[in-house]
Design a protein around this motif. Structure first.
Motif, PDB file in Angstrom:
ATOM      1  N   SER A 102       0.832  -1.204   0.000  1.00  0.00           N
ATOM      2  CA  SER A 102       0.000   0.000   0.000  1.00  0.00           C
ATOM      3  C   SER A 102       0.870   1.259   0.000  1.00  0.00           C
ATOM      4  CB  SER A 102      -0.931  -0.033   1.219  1.00  0.00           C
ATOM      5  OG  SER A 102      -1.588   1.190   1.357  1.00  0.00           O
ATOM      6  N   ARG A 155       2.341   2.029  -3.325  1.00  0.00           N
ATOM      7  CA  ARG A 155       1.308   2.618  -4.191  1.00  0.00           C
ATOM      8  C   ARG A 155       1.184   4.122  -3.914  1.00  0.00           C
ATOM      9  NH1 ARG A 155      -4.758   0.037  -4.538  1.00  0.00           N
ATOM     10  NH2 ARG A 155      -5.687   1.730  -5.717  1.00  0.00           N
ATOM     11  N   LYS A 180       2.895   7.889  -6.134  1.00  0.00           N
ATOM     12  CA  LYS A 180       2.201   9.129  -6.483  1.00  0.00           C
ATOM     13  C   LYS A 180       2.814  10.344  -5.793  1.00  0.00           C
ATOM     14  CE  LYS A 180      -1.712   7.582  -5.328  1.00  0.00           C
ATOM     15  NZ  LYS A 180      -3.058   7.440  -4.833  1.00  0.00           N
ATOM     16  N   HIS A 194     -14.159   2.321  14.409  1.00  0.00           N
ATOM     17  CA  HIS A 194     -14.466   1.477  13.253  1.00  0.00           C
ATOM     18  C   HIS A 194     -13.980   2.122  11.961  1.00  0.00           C
ATOM     19  CE1 HIS A 194     -17.605  -0.698  10.598  1.00  0.00           C
ATOM     20  NE2 HIS A 194     -16.539  -1.447  10.757  1.00  0.00           N
ATOM     21  N   ASN A 217     -12.687  -0.250   4.757  1.00  0.00           N
ATOM     22  CA  ASN A 217     -11.789  -0.921   3.841  1.00  0.00           C
ATOM     23  C   ASN A 217     -11.864  -0.282   2.442  1.00  0.00           C
ATOM     24  OD1 ASN A 217     -10.186  -2.936   2.781  1.00  0.00           O
ATOM     25  ND2 ASN A 217     -11.802  -4.478   2.703  1.00  0.00           N
TER      26      ASN A 217
HETATM   27  N1  3HC Z   1      -3.636   1.675  -0.168  1.00  0.00           N
HETATM   28  C1  3HC Z   1      -3.364   2.953  -0.478  1.00  0.00           C
HETATM   29  N2  3HC Z   1      -4.136   3.702  -1.270  1.00  0.00           N
HETATM   30  C2  3HC Z   1      -5.210   3.121  -1.811  1.00  0.00           C
HETATM   31  C3  3HC Z   1      -5.557   1.790  -1.557  1.00  0.00           C
HETATM   32  C4  3HC Z   1      -4.729   1.051  -0.703  1.00  0.00           C
HETATM   33  N3  3HC Z   1      -4.967  -0.212  -0.376  1.00  0.00           N
HETATM   34  N4  3HC Z   1      -6.698   1.500  -2.248  1.00  0.00           N
HETATM   35  C5  3HC Z   1      -7.047   2.620  -2.903  1.00  0.00           C
HETATM   36  N5  3HC Z   1      -6.153   3.600  -2.650  1.00  0.00           N
HETATM   37  C6  3HC Z   1      -6.168   4.955  -3.128  1.00  0.00           C
HETATM   38  C7  3HC Z   1      -5.615   5.079  -4.527  1.00  0.00           C
HETATM   39  O1  3HC Z   1      -4.207   5.141  -4.539  1.00  0.00           O
HETATM   40  C8  3HC Z   1      -6.251   6.384  -4.999  1.00  0.00           C
HETATM   41  O2  3HC Z   1      -5.612   7.483  -4.421  1.00  0.00           O
HETATM   42  P1  3HC Z   1      -5.606   8.964  -5.140  1.00  0.00           P
HETATM   43  O3  3HC Z   1      -7.045   9.411  -5.144  1.00  0.00           O
HETATM   44  O4  3HC Z   1      -4.730   9.788  -4.235  1.00  0.00           O
HETATM   45  O5  3HC Z   1      -5.071   8.740  -6.497  1.00  0.00           O
HETATM   46  C9  3HC Z   1      -7.626   6.286  -4.360  1.00  0.00           C
HETATM   47  O6  3HC Z   1      -7.511   5.398  -3.244  1.00  0.00           O
HETATM   48  C10 3HC Z   1      -8.615   5.759  -5.348  1.00  0.00           C
HETATM   49  O7  3HC Z   1      -8.143   4.507  -5.849  1.00  0.00           O
HETATM   50  P2  3HC Z   1      -8.117   4.094  -7.393  1.00  0.00           P
HETATM   51  O8  3HC Z   1      -7.958   5.327  -8.249  1.00  0.00           O
HETATM   52  O9  3HC Z   1      -7.144   2.994  -7.593  1.00  0.00           O
HETATM   53  O10 3HC Z   1      -9.499   3.387  -7.628  1.00  0.00           O
HETATM   54  P3  3HC Z   1     -10.932   3.919  -7.370  1.00  0.00           P
HETATM   55  O11 3HC Z   1     -11.067   5.360  -7.691  1.00  0.00           O
HETATM   56  O12 3HC Z   1     -11.794   2.912  -8.020  1.00  0.00           O
HETATM   57  O13 3HC Z   1     -11.099   3.780  -5.801  1.00  0.00           O
HETATM   58  C11 3HC Z   1     -11.796   2.597  -3.903  1.00  0.00           C
HETATM   59  C12 3HC Z   1     -10.906   2.563  -5.135  1.00  0.00           C
HETATM   60  C13 3HC Z   1     -11.289   3.703  -2.942  1.00  0.00           C
HETATM   61  C14 3HC Z   1     -11.673   1.235  -3.240  1.00  0.00           C
HETATM   62  C15 3HC Z   1     -13.264   2.931  -4.379  1.00  0.00           C
HETATM   63  O14 3HC Z   1     -13.640   2.012  -5.356  1.00  0.00           O
HETATM   64  C16 3HC Z   1     -14.263   2.899  -3.248  1.00  0.00           C
HETATM   65  O15 3HC Z   1     -14.418   3.850  -2.510  1.00  0.00           O
HETATM   66  N6  3HC Z   1     -14.993   1.762  -3.134  1.00  0.00           N
HETATM   67  C17 3HC Z   1     -15.971   1.563  -2.088  1.00  0.00           C
HETATM   68  C18 3HC Z   1     -15.263   1.109  -0.862  1.00  0.00           C
HETATM   69  C19 3HC Z   1     -16.213   1.016   0.313  1.00  0.00           C
HETATM   70  O16 3HC Z   1     -17.395   1.262   0.232  1.00  0.00           O
HETATM   71  N7  3HC Z   1     -15.637   0.615   1.454  1.00  0.00           N
HETATM   72  C20 3HC Z   1     -16.395   0.430   2.663  1.00  0.00           C
HETATM   73  C21 3HC Z   1     -16.755  -0.989   2.767  1.00  0.00           C
HETATM   74  S1  3HC Z   1     -17.683  -1.304   4.206  1.00  0.00           S
HETATM   75  C22 3HC Z   1     -16.536  -1.571   5.384  1.00  0.00           C
HETATM   76  O17 3HC Z   1     -15.339  -1.539   5.181  1.00  0.00           O
HETATM   77  C23 3HC Z   1     -17.067  -1.838   6.744  1.00  0.00           C
HETATM   78  C24 3HC Z   1     -16.748  -3.215   7.227  1.00  0.00           C
HETATM   79  O18 3HC Z   1     -17.132  -3.274   8.590  1.00  0.00           O
HETATM   80  C25 3HC Z   1     -17.492  -4.297   6.457  1.00  0.00           C
END
Ligand code: 3HC
Length: 313
Positions: free
Chosen positions: A61, A64, A68, A157, A160
Motif C-alpha cells: 500500500s 502505491r 504518487k 471502526h 476498507n
Molecule cells: N492503499 C493505499 N491507497 C489506496 C488503496 C490502498 N490499499 N486502495 C485505494 N487507494 C487509493 C488510490 O491510490 C487512490 O488514491 P488517489 O485518489 O490519491 O489517487 C484512491 O484510493 C482511489 O483509488 P483508485 O484510483 O485505484 O481506484 P478507485 O477510484 O476505483 O477507488 C476505492 C478505489 C477507494 C476502493 C473505491 O472504489 C471505493 O471507494 N470503493 C468503495 C469502498 C467502500 O465502500 N468501502 C467500505 C466498505 S464497508 C466496510 O469496510 C465496513 C466493514 O465493517 C465491512
C-alpha cells in the motif's frame, strides 16, 4: 506525510504509542495510517506468518502511495514509515507502553473478551482500548475489563481500504468518558480521517444502512431479476456509488457480510432491524460454503484476483 513521531495531547498526557492487534487487512491498514501520521506503532498477532502478511500488505500500500507522492524515492518513503512499525507475537509486551490499543482480530466475542481481559492487566492505567469490530457490541466486549478501563473503552471502526477511506466511526458506550471520546476524535483527525459519532447499536451507522442494501442486491439476483453485472452498472452509473454492490461484496468479503447478518439475526428486534432484512439467503450461504468469499479467496460473485492470505479480518 511525515515519519516523525508527534502524537496527540490529551488531558491525561500525550498519545504517541499505538498498538494494533490483528495483522489482517484492517489491522494492517490501521497500523499503516498510524505510522504514516506520526504514531509509534506496534503490530501484534498470534503468529510470525500473520505479522509478515500484515507487513506485506502495508509495504504494498505504501509503495502505491509513494509512487504518487514521492516518485523519486518510493523505497525511502516506504522505509521511513515502515521504521515506525515494530511487531511482536507477545500480547503483554505489545501493550506495556501503549497509549492506545486498537483491536482488529477475528470477529469472536469470546476471543476479543479474552484478549482485552488479559491486556487490561498488562497495559498502563491511562491506556485507551478500542475495538474495530463491525458486528459485535462494544459494551459486551468492554465488560471483560475493569470499570475504570470501561471508561477508556470505545469502538473505533475503520473502513476498507483503510488507507483510502476517510471515515472512522467512534462508538461510545454508556461508560465511555468524555475525555476518552475527545482523545479518540483528535487521534482519528491526526490520522487524516474524518470521525462521526454513534451509539453502540448493531451496524453503527454505515453497516446498518449498507448491509441491508447489499443483502437486497443478492436477493434481487437470486430471484433472477437482473445479473450482478447489471446491478453493479446500475448503482455505479445511476446511484453514483464508486462500486456496485457485488463488487463491494467481493471487496469486503461475502463471509463478512454473511457474518454480520447472522449476528443481527441472533439479536433480531434489537436496533430496529426486522427479521425480514436479515433472513438467510441461500445464494449467499452457498457461495460462502464453497469458499467463494470474494477478493480474499480469489472468487466471489466475480473471479477476483486473490489479495493476500488474511488469517484475520
Ligand atoms: N492503499 C493505499 N491507497 C489506496 C488503496 C490502498 N490499499 N486502495 C485505494 N487507494 C487509493 C488510490 O491510490 C487512490 O488514491 P488517489 O485518489 O490519491 O489517487 C484512491 O484510493 C482511489 O483509488 P483508485 O484510483 O485505484 O481506484 P478507485 O477510484 O476505483 O477507488 C476505492 C478505489 C477507494 C476502493 C473505491 O472504489 C471505493 O471507494 N470503493 C468503495 C469502498 C467502500 O465502500 N468501502 C467500505 C466498505 S464497508 C466496510 O469496510 C465496513 C466493514 O465493517 C465491512
Amino acid at each position: 506525510v511525515s515519519s516523525g513521531i508527534r502524537g496527540v495531547s490529551s488531558r491525561s498526557g500525550k498519545v504517541e504509542k499505538l498498538t494494533v492487534f490483528g495483522a489482517g487487512l484492517m489491522g494492517a491498514g490501521i497500523a499503516q495510517v498510524g505510522a504514516q501520521n506520526g504514531f509509534k506503532v506496534i503490530l501484534s498477532d498470534v503468529t510470525d506468518k500473520a505479522l509478515q502478511n500484515g507487513l506485506n500488505i502495508i509495504s504494498k500500500s505504501l509503495s502505491r502511495i509513494g509512487k504518487k507522492t514521492q516518485p523519486d524515492d518510493v523505497e525511502g518513503f516506504t522505509k521511513g514509515i515502515m521504521d515506525n512499525i515494530s511487531t511482536t507475537t507477545d500480547a503483554g509486551e505489545a501493550v506495556e507502553e501503549a497509549d492506545l490499543v486498537v483491536e482488529a482480530i477475528i470477529e469472536s466475542l469470546k476471543i476479543k473478551r479474552d484478549l482485552f481481559g488479559y491486556l487490561d492487566t498488562k497495559a498502563k492505567a491511562g491506556c485507551i482500548f478500542a475495538s474495530n469490530t463491525s458486528s459485535l457490541s462494544i459494551t459486551e466486549i468492554a465488560q471483560s475489563c475493569s470499570t475504570e478501563r470501561q471508561m477508556r473503552f470505545a469502538g473505533l471502526h475503520f473502513f476498507n481500504p483503510v488507507p483510502a477511506m476517510k471515515l472512522v466511526e467512534i462508538v461510545r458506550t454508556t461508560h465511555t468518558s468524555d475525555e476518552t471520546y475527545e482523545t479518540l476524535r483528535s487521534i482519528t483527525e491526526q490520522m487524516g480521517k474524518s470521525p462521526v459519532t454513534c451509539k453502540d447499536t448493531p451496524g453503527f451507522i454505515v453497516n446498518r444502512l449498507l448491509i441491508p442494501y447489499l443483502l437486497d442486491a443478492i436477493r434481487m439476483v437470486e430471484r433472477g431479476d437482473a445479473t450482478p453485472e447489471d446491478v453493479d452498472k446500475a448503482m455505479e452509473l445511476g446511484g453514483g456509488y464508486p462500486m456496485g454492490p457485488f463488487k463491494l461484496l467481493d471487496f469486503v468479503g461475502l463471509d463478512t457480510a454473511s457474518y454480520i447478518a447472522q449476528g443481527w439475526r441472533e439479536k433480531s428486534g434489537s436496533g430496529g432491524i426486522s427479521e425480514e432484512v436479515v433472513k438467510p439467503i441461500p445464494l449467499l450461504d452457498r457461495l460462502v460454503k464453497e469458499g467463494k468469499m470474494g477478493r480474499k479467496s480469489g472468487k466471489g460473485f466475480y473471479d477476483v484476483p486473490k489479495l493476500f492470505n488474511s488469517p484475520t479480518f
